[in-house]
Design a protein around this motif. Structure first.
Motif, PDB file in Angstrom:
ATOM      1  N   GLY A   1      -1.099 -14.037  35.914  1.00  0.00           N
ATOM      2  CA  GLY A   1      -1.135 -14.560  37.278  1.00  0.00           C
ATOM      3  C   GLY A   1       0.019 -15.501  37.586  1.00  0.00           C
ATOM      4  N   LYS A   2       0.986 -15.568  36.669  1.00  0.00           N
ATOM      5  CA  LYS A   2       2.199 -16.375  36.856  1.00  0.00           C
ATOM      6  C   LYS A   2       1.927 -17.883  36.892  1.00  0.00           C
ATOM      7  N   HIS A   3       0.778 -18.291  36.354  1.00  0.00           N
ATOM      8  CA  HIS A   3       0.502 -19.726  36.280  1.00  0.00           C
ATOM      9  C   HIS A   3       1.170 -20.354  35.049  1.00  0.00           C
ATOM     10  N   ALA A   4       1.655 -19.528  34.166  1.00  0.00           N
ATOM     11  CA  ALA A   4       2.387 -20.006  32.990  1.00  0.00           C
ATOM     12  C   ALA A   4       3.454 -18.975  32.664  1.00  0.00           C
ATOM     13  N   VAL A   5       4.448 -19.371  31.873  1.00  0.00           N
ATOM     14  CA  VAL A   5       5.576 -18.467  31.597  1.00  0.00           C
ATOM     15  C   VAL A   5       5.543 -17.875  30.196  1.00  0.00           C
ATOM     16  N   ALA A   6       4.597 -18.337  29.364  1.00  0.00           N
ATOM     17  CA  ALA A   6       4.459 -17.763  28.023  1.00  0.00           C
ATOM     18  C   ALA A   6       3.073 -18.107  27.506  1.00  0.00           C
ATOM     19  N   GLY A   7       2.617 -17.340  26.507  1.00  0.00           N
ATOM     20  CA  GLY A   7       1.315 -17.585  25.915  1.00  0.00           C
ATOM     21  C   GLY A   7       1.401 -17.633  24.403  1.00  0.00           C
TER      22      GLY A   7
ATOM     23  N   ARG B   1       8.785 -21.758  19.718  1.00  0.00           N
ATOM     24  CA  ARG B   1       9.355 -20.408  19.729  1.00  0.00           C
ATOM     25  C   ARG B   1       9.181 -19.790  21.129  1.00  0.00           C
ATOM     26  N   ALA B   2       7.964 -19.936  21.669  1.00  0.00           N
ATOM     27  CA  ALA B   2       7.692 -19.415  23.017  1.00  0.00           C
ATOM     28  C   ALA B   2       8.650 -20.056  24.023  1.00  0.00           C
ATOM     29  N   ALA B   3       8.818 -21.366  23.917  1.00  0.00           N
ATOM     30  CA  ALA B   3       9.697 -22.073  24.858  1.00  0.00           C
ATOM     31  C   ALA B   3      11.131 -21.547  24.766  1.00  0.00           C
ATOM     32  N   ARG B   4      11.574 -21.272  23.537  1.00  0.00           N
ATOM     33  CA  ARG B   4      12.935 -20.751  23.373  1.00  0.00           C
ATOM     34  C   ARG B   4      13.086 -19.378  24.013  1.00  0.00           C
ATOM     35  N   GLU B   5      12.086 -18.525  23.843  1.00  0.00           N
ATOM     36  CA  GLU B   5      12.167 -17.188  24.447  1.00  0.00           C
ATOM     37  C   GLU B   5      12.129 -17.288  25.968  1.00  0.00           C
ATOM     38  N   VAL B   6      11.360 -18.258  26.495  1.00  0.00           N
ATOM     39  CA  VAL B   6      11.335 -18.468  27.940  1.00  0.00           C
ATOM     40  C   VAL B   6      12.723 -18.884  28.416  1.00  0.00           C
ATOM     41  N   SER B   7      13.323 -19.818  27.705  1.00  0.00           N
ATOM     42  CA  SER B   7      14.607 -20.356  28.162  1.00  0.00           C
ATOM     43  C   SER B   7      15.681 -19.278  28.165  1.00  0.00           C
ATOM     44  N   GLN B   8      15.495 -18.232  27.361  1.00  0.00           N
ATOM     45  CA  GLN B   8      16.475 -17.139  27.346  1.00  0.00           C
ATOM     46  C   GLN B   8      16.001 -15.939  28.151  1.00  0.00           C
ATOM     47  N   ASP B   9      14.837 -16.064  28.764  1.00  0.00           N
ATOM     48  CA  ASP B   9      14.279 -14.990  29.597  1.00  0.00           C
ATOM     49  C   ASP B   9      14.257 -13.650  28.856  1.00  0.00           C
TER      50      ASP B   9
ATOM     51  N   GLY C   1       6.284  -9.909  29.275  1.00  0.00           N
ATOM     52  CA  GLY C   1       5.907 -11.321  29.257  1.00  0.00           C
ATOM     53  C   GLY C   1       6.101 -11.826  27.842  1.00  0.00           C
ATOM     54  N   ILE C   2       5.990 -13.143  27.657  1.00  0.00           N
ATOM     55  CA  ILE C   2       6.227 -13.714  26.326  1.00  0.00           C
ATOM     56  C   ILE C   2       4.909 -14.137  25.711  1.00  0.00           C
ATOM     57  N   VAL C   3       4.581 -13.522  24.574  1.00  0.00           N
ATOM     58  CA  VAL C   3       3.376 -13.892  23.839  1.00  0.00           C
ATOM     59  C   VAL C   3       3.755 -14.101  22.381  1.00  0.00           C
ATOM     60  N   ILE C   4       3.359 -15.254  21.847  1.00  0.00           N
ATOM     61  CA  ILE C   4       3.664 -15.566  20.452  1.00  0.00           C
ATOM     62  C   ILE C   4       2.367 -15.650  19.676  1.00  0.00           C
TER      63      ILE C   4
ATOM     64  N   MET D   1       8.452 -26.249  32.547  1.00  0.00           N
ATOM     65  CA  MET D   1       8.003 -25.037  31.846  1.00  0.00           C
ATOM     66  C   MET D   1       6.543 -25.197  31.416  1.00  0.00           C
ATOM     67  N   ARG D   2       5.719 -24.234  31.816  1.00  0.00           N
ATOM     68  CA  ARG D   2       4.294 -24.316  31.505  1.00  0.00           C
ATOM     69  C   ARG D   2       3.902 -23.171  30.561  1.00  0.00           C
ATOM     70  N   ILE D   3       3.330 -23.515  29.415  1.00  0.00           N
ATOM     71  CA  ILE D   3       2.934 -22.508  28.425  1.00  0.00           C
ATOM     72  C   ILE D   3       1.413 -22.531  28.273  1.00  0.00           C
ATOM     73  N   ALA D   4       0.818 -21.328  28.215  1.00  0.00           N
ATOM     74  CA  ALA D   4      -0.638 -21.203  28.070  1.00  0.00           C
ATOM     75  C   ALA D   4      -0.978 -21.008  26.598  1.00  0.00           C
ATOM     76  N   VAL D   5      -1.968 -21.760  26.121  1.00  0.00           N
ATOM     77  CA  VAL D   5      -2.327 -21.705  24.698  1.00  0.00           C
ATOM     78  C   VAL D   5      -3.802 -21.361  24.538  1.00  0.00           C
ATOM     79  N   ASP D   6      -4.065 -20.290  23.786  1.00  0.00           N
ATOM     80  CA  ASP D   6      -5.433 -19.989  23.364  1.00  0.00           C
ATOM     81  C   ASP D   6      -5.727 -20.930  22.199  1.00  0.00           C
ATOM     82  N   ALA D   7      -6.576 -21.932  22.441  1.00  0.00           N
ATOM     83  CA  ALA D   7      -6.770 -22.971  21.421  1.00  0.00           C
ATOM     84  C   ALA D   7      -7.803 -22.584  20.376  1.00  0.00           C
ATOM     85  N   MET D   8      -8.415 -21.387  20.514  1.00  0.00           N
ATOM     86  CA  MET D   8      -9.578 -21.070  19.686  1.00  0.00           C
ATOM     87  C   MET D   8      -9.308 -20.062  18.569  1.00  0.00           C
ATOM     88  N   GLY D   9      -8.065 -19.684  18.330  1.00  0.00           N
ATOM     89  CA  GLY D   9      -7.828 -18.630  17.345  1.00  0.00           C
ATOM     90  C   GLY D   9      -7.682 -19.111  15.913  1.00  0.00           C
TER      91      GLY D   9
END
Lengths: 354, 354
Positions: free
Chosen positions: B96-102, B316-324, B296-299, B1-9
């Motif tokens: 672009g489907k490179h990650a499953v949640a943000g 939290r993002a990972a949990r929502e991914v696992s439940q689609d 899509g999943i955005v937290i 499972m790959r999650i994308a993180v905006d590290a600058m907020g």
């Protein structure tokens, strides 16, 4: 000073109102209370006053009222058929100048409707707003209004709330220039509902008011303002959620200590501190919401208040009497700019086709 | 499972996001995180990971994004000019489907607007709703929505919120039939704003939903429902006021013990219990708000979250991914009755000329 009390609004019968009135009489020299309700019930309560309150009994007079407004009764029904109720009789007594303030812990909607009919309003305020002081960080208090009397309100009513809160904080609490803020979902001017943004523009141009812009919900308890203004739906939700959260947290504090402190010594030592803490957080200390904008003083007590809580509501009424709050409101709000000439007319209004 | 993180907020730079992602990677087997932000800044943080997190570093990949969306930047401006920002790049990666949640702790309005453009919406939800779980009495949690994304909403949006909250509580939390309630200023059907009463009539007739009517603010923390639905203005005010109150009460608990417990022995004994209590009440534990209705999943993480707090948002993002979650929402909300055939058309609608 004579205050009229509807003794029948409490959740658990008239005892809290009768004993609470006695407590208030002992605390405020010269205070007399007229109690409204079924004579037989009230006399039983008077006769069974605890020993330490018995001396106050001579300052409590019973006025018979046969009926009671129910908690689920509609305001329209209370207006039509509530004439013989303790609430309506109490307000009639006040309207007839036999007392200088009224207190009830009954049905809020009925109290507002009956009070408005019996006493009338000041300036051109259409309906009372409900306001109460809540404890905030440090030793401070913050007036929150409206708390549910007015839902779906426009900018003009929010401006009324701000002005009434300002008058109350200045005169009743002696603040020289209370900080007045609008509750919003962000601190930037571009956020929030249309009515909040319109009220913001208006308040910025209002002379004599220390308006400090938007606050968010956390700003209330951080002590960011002395008066926080919002729609009644929002204020009611915030106040009740806060009461619920405080109750839950106090429970958790207790559970934490009970669960983890096996030593009896520590348990005993902790008890006084826990008691003090509970006292400090107790919402009863701040019991008594003002119905602002009436041409008279009416205080709504919490229906679940005990005698101590009820006494705070009576003493709140006494304080407002001593500062002559309705006259201050009439004087200061009567002098407000007329609607046609209001400042703060912005693009927001124009976009609505005004 | 790959999650994308905006590290600058985050309010205090990228450290909380980078370290928090490492904490999450350690907690969730198989998790990989793609971090977005200026390469040099993120590499410094990766190189200075604390020793106990160093092993997680190989599961964190840096993706360069030169710009940052400012906290005060308008959503419209973010849409127009935010293309090179860490937030937009992170969402583009997700689209672009490179990650499953943000995950982002940046500007909420900009995140909503960019996420909506990049990912699109499910069913015919017009805008995302924001929801977070809050701790309630007992061991329970309650989802509150909307928390500020949608202000001045009508009945139809409230019904959407109810349905989305129901889907989330069923699938992500495994509740069989979550109790769904509408926040109101009273529990009687005659109270509240027009949109709330209209939504109530509608929800009563909605099949498959365990709708339990109105709750007042105190009902949230009393655990009266698993999902509480309200306008974004109200939800935001309630949530932020609750955060402020909890902070104030925790301070008072500490002050009470510090002020009154002269005995050093007692002070020492009290410390572990106080620490536990603070941990239990810590809002960080519940960090991570879902943007519901996106395809899509955005937290959204709290801007002030530390590494631990940020890790909860990633998990939290990972949990929502696992439940689609988005597929569940699309499936269940796509099957809803069409607007023209909606139940609950009452006199309230007709009075508005419909």
């Amino acid at each position: 000073m004579r205050i009229a009390v509807d003794a029948m609004g409490g959740d658990a019968g008239p005892r809290a109102a009768v004993q609470g009135s006695a407590v208030a009489v002992q605390a405020w020299p010269g205070l007399e209370v007229d109690l409204f309700g079924p004579r037989s019930l009230l006399e039983i309560e008077l006769e069974s006053l605890p020993r330490h309150l018995a001396a106050a009994g001579s300052h409590l007079a019973v006025h018979h009222a046969a009926d009671v407004i129910r908690q689920d009764q509609r305001p329209s029904d209370a207006l039509r058929r509530g004439e013989r109720s303790s609430m309506a009789q109490m307000l009639g007594h006040l309207a007839g100048k036999h007392a200088v303030a009224g207190v009830s812990s009954g049905n809020t909607g009925a109290l507002m409707a009956l009070a408005r009919r019996e006493l009338g309003m000041v300036a051109d305020i259409p309906r009372p707003a409900i306001s109460t002081a809540i404890p905030v960080r440090g030793e401070g208090l913050c007036y929150l209004l409206d708390l549910g009397a007015n839902v779906d309100v426009g900018a003009e009513r929010l401006v009324d709330f701000a002005r009434m809160g300002d008058v109350m904080a200045r005169h009743v609490d002696g603040l020289e220039a209370p900080r007045v803020a609008l509750l919003n979902v962000g601190s930037e001017g571009t956020k929030g509902s249309a009515s909040v943004r319109e009220a913001d523009a208006w308040l910025r141009e209002l002379p004599g008011l220390r308006y400090c812009g938007f606050v968010e919900g956390d700003g209330i308890f951080a002590g960011a303002a002395d008066v926080v203004v919002c729609d009644g739906f929002v204020g009611n939700a915030v106040l009740k959620a806060s009461e619920g959260l405080a109750r839950m947290l106090i429970e958790r504090v207790q559970t934490t200590f009970e669960a983890h402190w096996s030593s009896r010594l520590v348990g005993l030592l902790a008890r006084p501190a826990l008691r003090r803490l509970k006292g400090e957080l107790d919402p009863v200390r701040y019991n008594g919401a003002s119905l602002l904008g009436l041409a008279g003083i009416v205080i709504k007590s919490h229906g679940g208040a005990d005698a101590t809580g009820f006494s705070y509501a009576v003493l709140r009424a006494a304080r407002e009497v001593s500062q002559d709050l309705p006259s201050r409101l009439a004087q200061e709000l009567g002098a407000r700019p007329r609607r046609q000439a209001r400042p703060g007319r912005t693009a927001l209004n124009k976009s609505k086709g005004e």
